[in-house]
Design a protein around this motif. Structure first.
Motif, mmCIF file in Angstrom:
data_model
loop_
_atom_site.group_PDB
_atom_site.id
_atom_site.type_symbol
_atom_site.label_atom_id
_atom_site.label_comp_id
_atom_site.label_asym_id
_atom_site.label_seq_id
_atom_site.Cartn_x
_atom_site.Cartn_y
_atom_site.Cartn_z
ATOM 1 N N MET A 255 50.823 59.603 38.840
ATOM 2 C CA MET A 255 49.439 59.389 39.279
ATOM 3 C C MET A 255 49.460 58.616 40.592
ATOM 4 N N PHE A 256 48.862 59.186 41.632
ATOM 5 C CA PHE A 256 48.826 58.533 42.917
ATOM 6 C C PHE A 256 47.589 57.648 43.018
ATOM 7 N N ASN A 257 47.710 56.531 43.768
ATOM 8 C CA ASN A 257 46.601 55.606 43.953
ATOM 9 C C ASN A 257 46.034 55.166 42.605
ATOM 10 N N LEU A 258 46.847 54.437 41.864
ATOM 11 C CA LEU A 258 46.480 53.999 40.528
ATOM 12 C C LEU A 258 45.219 53.147 40.574
ATOM 13 N N PRO A 259 44.224 53.443 39.751
ATOM 14 C CA PRO A 259 43.013 52.608 39.723
ATOM 15 C C PRO A 259 43.364 51.179 39.318
ATOM 16 N N ALA A 260 42.898 50.205 40.097
ATOM 17 C CA ALA A 260 43.211 48.804 39.842
ATOM 18 C C ALA A 260 41.974 47.942 40.089
ATOM 19 N N ARG A 261 41.744 46.993 39.187
ATOM 20 C CA ARG A 261 40.671 46.013 39.354
ATOM 21 C C ARG A 261 41.332 44.661 39.583
ATOM 22 N N LYS A 262 41.218 44.156 40.813
ATOM 23 C CA LYS A 262 41.960 42.963 41.213
ATOM 24 C C LYS A 262 41.099 41.720 41.096
ATOM 25 N N ASN A 263 41.719 40.649 40.573
ATOM 26 C CA ASN A 263 41.029 39.375 40.379
ATOM 27 C C ASN A 263 41.854 38.252 40.993
ATOM 28 N N ASP A 264 41.370 37.704 42.110
ATOM 29 C CA ASP A 264 42.033 36.577 42.761
ATOM 30 C C ASP A 264 41.422 35.289 42.218
ATOM 31 N N LEU A 265 42.248 34.526 41.476
ATOM 32 C CA LEU A 265 41.778 33.298 40.838
ATOM 33 C C LEU A 265 42.114 32.053 41.647
ATOM 34 N N THR A 266 42.594 32.235 42.862
ATOM 35 C CA THR A 266 42.996 31.091 43.674
ATOM 36 C C THR A 266 41.815 30.174 43.975
ATOM 37 N N ARG A 267 40.682 30.776 44.306
ATOM 38 C CA ARG A 267 39.519 29.981 44.693
ATOM 39 C C ARG A 267 38.285 30.288 43.861
ATOM 40 N N GLU A 268 38.273 31.400 43.123
ATOM 41 C CA GLU A 268 37.106 31.787 42.352
ATOM 42 C C GLU A 268 37.526 32.232 40.961
ATOM 43 N N VAL A 269 36.533 32.341 40.083
ATOM 44 C CA VAL A 269 36.759 32.888 38.742
ATOM 45 C C VAL A 269 35.801 34.055 38.581
ATOM 46 N N PRO A 270 36.307 35.284 38.717
ATOM 47 C CA PRO A 270 35.429 36.460 38.622
ATOM 48 C C PRO A 270 34.789 36.559 37.240
ATOM 49 N N PRO A 271 33.653 37.257 37.148
ATOM 50 C CA PRO A 271 33.006 37.459 35.845
ATOM 51 C C PRO A 271 33.943 38.149 34.869
ATOM 52 N N GLY A 272 33.880 37.707 33.617
ATOM 53 C CA GLY A 272 34.730 38.297 32.584
ATOM 54 C C GLY A 272 36.013 37.529 32.346
ATOM 55 N N LEU A 273 36.326 36.558 33.204
ATOM 56 C CA LEU A 273 37.512 35.726 33.021
ATOM 57 C C LEU A 273 37.096 34.269 32.905
ATOM 58 N N ALA B 15 39.810 22.597 39.743
ATOM 59 C CA ALA B 15 39.091 23.314 40.786
ATOM 60 C C ALA B 15 40.050 23.534 41.954
ATOM 61 N N PRO B 16 39.771 24.490 42.831
ATOM 62 C CA PRO B 16 40.672 24.742 43.963
ATOM 63 C C PRO B 16 40.878 23.494 44.817
ATOM 64 N N VAL B 17 42.131 23.279 45.210
ATOM 65 C CA VAL B 17 42.514 22.152 46.057
ATOM 66 C C VAL B 17 43.146 22.721 47.320
ATOM 67 N N PHE B 18 42.782 22.156 48.491
ATOM 68 C CA PHE B 18 43.318 22.632 49.767
ATOM 69 C C PHE B 18 44.403 21.673 50.248
ATOM 70 N N ASP B 19 45.593 22.206 50.532
ATOM 71 C CA ASP B 19 46.713 21.359 50.954
ATOM 72 C C ASP B 19 46.862 21.301 52.473
ATOM 73 N N GLY B 20 45.880 21.813 53.200
ATOM 74 C CA GLY B 20 45.955 21.865 54.648
ATOM 75 C C GLY B 20 46.363 23.229 55.171
ATOM 76 N N VAL B 21 46.933 24.043 54.291
ATOM 77 C CA VAL B 21 47.340 25.402 54.674
ATOM 78 C C VAL B 21 46.787 26.416 53.672
ATOM 79 N N ASN B 22 47.019 26.166 52.378
ATOM 80 C CA ASN B 22 46.619 27.100 51.319
ATOM 81 C C ASN B 22 45.921 26.356 50.186
ATOM 82 N N TYR B 23 45.235 27.132 49.367
ATOM 83 C CA TYR B 23 44.590 26.591 48.179
ATOM 84 C C TYR B 23 45.510 26.737 46.966
ATOM 85 N N PHE B 24 45.346 25.796 46.022
ATOM 86 C CA PHE B 24 46.080 25.861 44.765
ATOM 87 C C PHE B 24 45.233 25.222 43.676
ATOM 88 N N ARG B 25 45.706 25.332 42.445
ATOM 89 C CA ARG B 25 45.071 24.652 41.312
ATOM 90 C C ARG B 25 46.115 23.794 40.616
#
Length: 305
Positions: free
Chosen positions: A1-19, A26-36
């Motif tokens: 199957m080409f181009n597999l259907p995917a629903r992506k959830n980035d939890l670095t800074r947000e919490v999408p509905p359903g999760l 809460a997200p913390v900024f280290d001066g370059v990137n966010y982390f938890r």
């Protein structure tokens, strides 16, 4: 199957509905990137799957201490990560789950002891839902394609890694012999794709009972679709796939889309192989002939005035 259907959830800074997240700051900024920050008592990610699917977890746990991160999915241990102290190491893991609610737990130990509240940072946390291909697909009259990447596929692939996701399609990593097997039905053909990086050309060989039935040399850096004719091997139920680079085992080769075409009957397997089909066709012709003959003998209707 080409181009597999995917629903992506980035939890670095947000919490999408359903999760839902528990035990992660809460997200913390280290001066370059966010982390938890990870709670010393552990963390949980709950999510729902509408159907059987693959879920892929991406994360980069970081600590200045020796770190062990144990992961449990629905109460079952599925992985343990041990990133070196002070090093950023990204891990990507994929599992199959059924329909319903699921709970992913993360528990960490620092220097073999309980971690402090600021000891562990989780970077690049993502949880993606991947829709798997159907296990079988009808592709012709009494011809069915079995997909090896499906969760409940009747086609077995052993000797390679578990299913991986490259952002577009599913694949498996290979570094040695791969066994592909099936049961009960005669096979018409085996299809798959291979890929190595631009520095490694590779030789693909398919063997059965120590006999080579297919061989192909593939240039480096291209996806190549292999089609192995199996119609002359009606009793075959397993083949071995090997890939070599410069006469040695490849450091890493990718196997895509293993598919087997099967049928209830196979042309060329002896005079009686298609007997049911032949009998059916003859019976159909006889019925048609009788109907036509009776039609000719029927008296024609005429109008009289």
């Amino acid at each position: 199957m080409f181009n597999l259907p995917a629903r992506k959830n980035d939890l670095t800074r947000e919490v999408p509905p359903g999760l839902t997240l528990k035990g992660l700051s809460a997200p913390v900024f280290d001066g370059v990137n966010y982390f938890r920050r990870l709670n010393p008592q552990g963390a949980q990610v709950s999510f729902n799957s509408g159907a059987m699917e693959y879920v892929q977890l991406n994360l980069e746990p970081f600590s200045l201490k020796s770190l062990d991160v144990e992961m449990m999915l629905d109460g079952k241990r599925v992985a343990t990560l041990t990133p070196p102290a002070g090093k950023f190491v990204t891990s990507t893991l994929i599992w199959s789950v059924g329909a319903g609610n699921h709970l992913l737990s993360l528990n960490a130990r620092c220097n073999q002891a309980l971690c402090g509240p600021n000891d562990v940072a989780i970077y690049w946390l993502k949880l993606d839902h991947l829709t798997p291909p159907a296990a079988t697909k009808q592709v012709g009259w009494r011809a069915t394609e079995w997909r090896g990447d499906a969760i409940d596929s009747p086609l077995r692939v052993q000797g390679a890694s578990g299913v991986q996701f490259d952002g577009v399609n599913l694949y498996r990593k290979t570094s040695g012999a791969v066994q592909i097997s099936w049961q009960q039905r005669s096979a018409l053909s085996l299809n798959f794709e291979t890929f190595t990086d631009r520095l490694q050309s590779h030789l693909v060989r398919v063997t059965a009972s120590n006999k080579t039935i297919y061989q192909k040399s593939v240039p480096a850096g291209i996806f190549f679709n292999h089609q192995v004719d199996l119609k002359h091997y009606p009793d075959l139920q397993e083949v071995t796939l090997t890939l070599t680079c410069n006469a040695r085992a490849c450091l890493e080769d990718h196997l895509y889309f293993p598919r087997l075409l099967v049928s209830d009957f196979t042309p060329g397997q002896g005079p009686g192989a298609n007997l049911p089909l032949a009998v059916g066709l003859v019976a159909l012709l006889l019925v048609g002939f009788v109907w036509w003959f009776r039609l000719l003998r029927r008296p024609s209707s005429r109008l009289t005035g």
